[in-house]
Design a protein around this motif. Structure first.
Motif, mmCIF file in Angstrom:
data_model
loop_
_atom_site.group_PDB
_atom_site.id
_atom_site.type_symbol
_atom_site.label_atom_id
_atom_site.label_comp_id
_atom_site.label_asym_id
_atom_site.label_seq_id
_atom_site.Cartn_x
_atom_site.Cartn_y
_atom_site.Cartn_z
ATOM 1 N N VAL A 8 30.059 19.433 67.902
ATOM 2 C CA VAL A 8 30.713 18.330 67.198
ATOM 3 C C VAL A 8 32.199 18.387 67.519
ATOM 4 C CG1 VAL A 8 31.237 17.329 64.936
ATOM 5 C CG2 VAL A 8 29.001 18.405 65.350
ATOM 6 N N ALA A 9 32.721 17.330 68.115
ATOM 7 C CA ALA A 9 34.118 17.309 68.568
ATOM 8 C C ALA A 9 35.075 17.602 67.422
ATOM 9 C CB ALA A 9 34.438 15.950 69.184
ATOM 10 N N GLY A 10 36.086 18.402 67.714
ATOM 11 C CA GLY A 10 37.158 18.639 66.755
ATOM 12 C C GLY A 10 36.886 19.715 65.729
ATOM 13 N N THR A 11 35.713 20.349 65.798
ATOM 14 C CA THR A 11 35.423 21.425 64.859
ATOM 15 C C THR A 11 36.057 22.727 65.334
ATOM 16 O OG1 THR A 11 33.346 21.822 66.028
ATOM 17 C CG2 THR A 11 33.237 20.493 64.018
ATOM 18 N N ARG A 12 36.282 23.627 64.370
ATOM 19 C CA ARG A 12 36.770 24.970 64.668
ATOM 20 C C ARG A 12 35.825 25.954 63.994
ATOM 21 N NH1 ARG A 12 42.114 27.894 62.048
ATOM 22 N NH2 ARG A 12 41.712 29.974 62.896
ATOM 23 N N VAL A 13 35.522 27.059 64.676
ATOM 24 C CA VAL A 13 34.589 28.048 64.141
ATOM 25 C C VAL A 13 35.220 29.436 64.141
ATOM 26 C CG1 VAL A 13 32.356 29.205 64.448
ATOM 27 C CG2 VAL A 13 32.556 26.741 64.901
ATOM 28 N N ILE A 14 35.062 30.126 63.024
ATOM 29 C CA ILE A 14 35.401 31.545 62.928
ATOM 30 C C ILE A 14 34.074 32.294 62.905
ATOM 31 C CG2 ILE A 14 36.496 33.354 61.551
ATOM 32 C CD1 ILE A 14 38.253 31.093 60.312
ATOM 33 N N GLY A 15 33.791 33.059 63.955
ATOM 34 C CA GLY A 15 32.539 33.790 64.050
ATOM 35 C C GLY A 15 32.745 35.249 63.677
ATOM 36 N N ILE A 16 31.871 35.758 62.837
ATOM 37 C CA ILE A 16 31.984 37.135 62.350
ATOM 38 C C ILE A 16 30.711 37.898 62.683
ATOM 39 C CG2 ILE A 16 32.313 38.606 60.313
ATOM 40 C CD1 ILE A 16 33.532 36.122 58.908
ATOM 41 N N ASP A 17 30.863 39.126 63.155
ATOM 42 C CA ASP A 17 29.704 39.999 63.346
ATOM 43 C C ASP A 17 30.176 41.440 63.338
ATOM 44 O OD1 ASP A 17 27.206 41.289 64.402
ATOM 45 O OD2 ASP A 17 26.647 39.181 64.695
ATOM 46 N N ARG A 18 29.457 42.308 62.659
ATOM 47 C CA ARG A 18 29.808 43.725 62.630
ATOM 48 C C ARG A 18 29.346 44.446 63.884
ATOM 49 N NH1 ARG A 18 26.152 45.751 57.582
ATOM 50 N NH2 ARG A 18 27.115 47.763 57.974
ATOM 51 N N ASP A 19 28.515 43.779 64.680
ATOM 52 C CA ASP A 19 27.957 44.364 65.898
ATOM 53 C C ASP A 19 28.857 44.026 67.086
ATOM 54 O OD1 ASP A 19 26.483 45.163 68.103
ATOM 55 O OD2 ASP A 19 24.572 44.456 67.283
ATOM 56 N N ARG A 20 29.479 45.046 67.638
ATOM 57 C CA ARG A 20 30.406 44.825 68.757
ATOM 58 C C ARG A 20 29.710 44.195 69.962
ATOM 59 N NH1 ARG A 20 33.353 50.067 69.566
ATOM 60 N NH2 ARG A 20 34.069 49.422 67.499
ATOM 61 N N THR A 21 28.431 44.514 70.148
ATOM 62 C CA THR A 21 27.689 43.929 71.261
ATOM 63 C C THR A 21 27.618 42.410 71.125
ATOM 64 O OG1 THR A 21 26.344 45.942 71.412
ATOM 65 C CG2 THR A 21 25.498 43.972 72.502
ATOM 66 N N ALA A 22 27.423 41.918 69.909
ATOM 67 C CA ALA A 22 27.382 40.471 69.677
ATOM 68 C C ALA A 22 28.743 39.839 69.952
ATOM 69 C CB ALA A 22 26.952 40.180 68.245
ATOM 70 N N ILE A 23 29.802 40.508 69.538
ATOM 71 C CA ILE A 23 31.147 39.969 69.755
ATOM 72 C C ILE A 23 31.466 39.883 71.244
ATOM 73 C CG2 ILE A 23 33.610 40.365 69.390
ATOM 74 C CD1 ILE A 23 32.140 39.405 66.886
ATOM 75 N N THR A 24 31.209 40.952 71.987
ATOM 76 C CA THR A 24 31.503 40.922 73.424
ATOM 77 C C THR A 24 30.593 39.928 74.137
ATOM 78 O OG1 THR A 24 30.015 42.819 73.783
ATOM 79 C CG2 THR A 24 32.351 43.288 73.458
ATOM 80 N N GLY A 25 29.355 39.765 73.633
ATOM 81 C CA GLY A 25 28.455 38.794 74.237
ATOM 82 C C GLY A 25 28.898 37.362 74.022
#
Length: 331
Positions: free
Chosen positions: A45-62
Motif C-alpha cells: 500500500v503506497a505511502g505506508t511505513r512499517v516497523i518490523g520487530i523480531d527477537r530472532d537475528r536470523t529473521a532480521i538479517t533475512g
C-alpha cells in the motif's frame, strides 16, 4: 512497491492485513517480522511505513533485502515484541496506526534442525528464539522433577506431565539429554499415542519452547504495549496457534472491549471505558484450501480490534506460572 514473489505467506495473512486496513501515510508495526509476509503486504500500500520487530537475528538479517526494496519505509529492530512501545518511541513513532502479531514459533524456526524446535528433525535441544539465555537442554538438565512436571502441565497441557518429568530425571542421571531426538524418545516411552494422533512429544516440546522463551508473558506484555501505542481508530490483529495463546488474546480484548469498574456495591470506583471495539466476534479460522496447502495452519485463529479514544487500561499482573529465572536459579 510491488508485492511480487514473497518468500513466505503467513497463516491468515490476507485476512490479518485486511483487518489492519493499511492506508497511505499510516505507520504500522509488524511485531513478529519472521519472513516479512505481513510487512510485504502492508508496504504494497503506497505511502505506508512499517516497523518490523523480531527477537530472532536470523529473521532480521533475512529481511535486509526487503529493507532495501522499501525505499526507506521499512525499519527492522532486533528485540522482543513486548518492548514495542519503547521501540516505536525510539523510531519517532510513539503512536501508530496498526499492530499485527503472529504468535508462536515460525515455520522457518521449525524447519531449521540446528534451532532445536522440532522433534521431527534431529538437532541440538536449543529452542531459543533469540540468541541468549538458557536452552531447553539447560532446563531439562537443571530443573527439578516438580518444576519440570509443572512446566509441561501448564505450558503443554500434558496430562502425563508427572510421568514425563520422572522419565526425564531418570534419563539425565544416565546421560545428558542434549538432542531433540533423545528427548522425543524419552517422552515417547511414557506417552502413548494412537494412529492419526499428534506425536507423543508434541506437548512436551511446546511446553519447553514456551517456557524457554517466556512466550506467554511476552504476549501479555505485547498486547498491553499495543494498546498504549495505537492511535484512536488504529487496528490490532493477532494470529495465534494454540489454546493458551488464543485465550490470552480473547481475554485481553474482552476485558478492554467493555466498560469496567463501579457497581452499586462499589460506587466510588470509577468506570473505565472500553479501549477497544472488537472486530471479530468470533475468531477467523483458515480456509480449507489454506489448511490443505499448509497443515500447520489448521489450529490458527485471528482476532482483531480497533482502538477507541479511551485511555489504555492499567496493565494487569502476569499469571503466577513457572518463570525461567526462578527455575534455573533453583528458587
Amino acid at each position: 512497491m510491488s508485492p511480487a514473489a514473497p518468500r513466505h505467506i503467513p497463516v491468515l495473512g490476507r485476512e490479518a492485513v485486511e483487518m489492519l486496513d493499511p492506508r497511505d501515510g499510516g505507520i504500522y508495526v509488524d511485531a513478529t517480522f519472521g519472513a516479512g509476509g505481513y510487512s510485504r503486504a502492508i508496504l504494497a500500500v503506497a505511502g505506508t511505513r512499517v516497523i518490523g520487530i523480531d527477537r530472532d537475528r536470523t529473521a532480521i538479517t533475512g529481511g535486509f533485502d526487503l529493507v532495501e526494496q522499501s525505499d526507506g519505509r521499512l525499519t527492522l529492530v532486533e528485540d522482543r515484541f513486548s518492548n514495542l512501545a519503547e521501540i516505536c518511541a525510539a523510531q519517532g513513532a510513539p503512536l501508530v496506526d496498526g499492530v499485527v502479531m503472529d504468535v508462536g514459533v515460525s515455520s522457518m524456526q521449525l524447519d531449521q534442525p540446528e534451532r532445536g524446535f522440532s522433534f521431527r528433525l534431529g538437532g541440538p535441544l536449543d529452542m531459543r528464539m533469540g540468541h541468549d539465555g538458557p536452552t531447553a537442554a539447560d532446563v531439562v538438565a537443571k530443573a527439578s522433577e516438580a518444576d519440570l512436571a509443572r512446566i509441561i502441565y501448564v505450558f503443554g497441557e500434558e496430562r502425563h506431565s508427572r510421568s514425563v518429568a520422572r522419565a526425564i530425571v531418570a534419563a539425565r542421571k544416565e546421560a545428558p539429554i542434549t538432542t531433540t531426538q533423545a528427548l522425543a524418545d524419552i517422552v515417547g516411552r511414557v506417552v502413548r499415542s494412537k494412529p492419526n494422533e499428534i506425536h507423543p512429544a508434541t506437548r512436551t516440546f511446546q511446553a519447553l519452547r514456551i517456557f524457554v522463551n517466556a512466550e506467554l508473558d511476552e504476549l501479555h506484555l505485547a498486547l498491553s504495549a499495543a494498546e498504549r501505542v495505537l492511535k484512536p481508530g488504529g487496528r490490532l490483529a493477532v494470529v495465534s496457534f494454540h489454546s493458551l495463546e488464543d485465550r490470552i488474546v480473547k481475554d485481553f480484548l474482552n476485558a478492554r472491549g467493555k466498560a469496567v469498574g463501579g457497581s452499586r456495591h462499589l460506587p466510588e470506583v470509577a468506570q473505565v471505558p472500553p479501549s477497544f471495539q472488537i472486530l471479530t466476534k468470533r475468531p477467523v479460522a483458515p480456509s480449507e484450501a489454506e489448511v490443505s496447502t499448509n497443515p500447520r495452519a489448521r489450529s490458527a485463529k485471528l482476532r482483531a480490534a480497533e482502538r477507541t479514544a479511551a485511555p489504555a487500561h492499567p496493565p494487569g499482573r502476569l499469571p503466577a506460572w513457572p518463570v525461567l529465572a526462578d527455575v534455573m536459579g533453583g528458587g
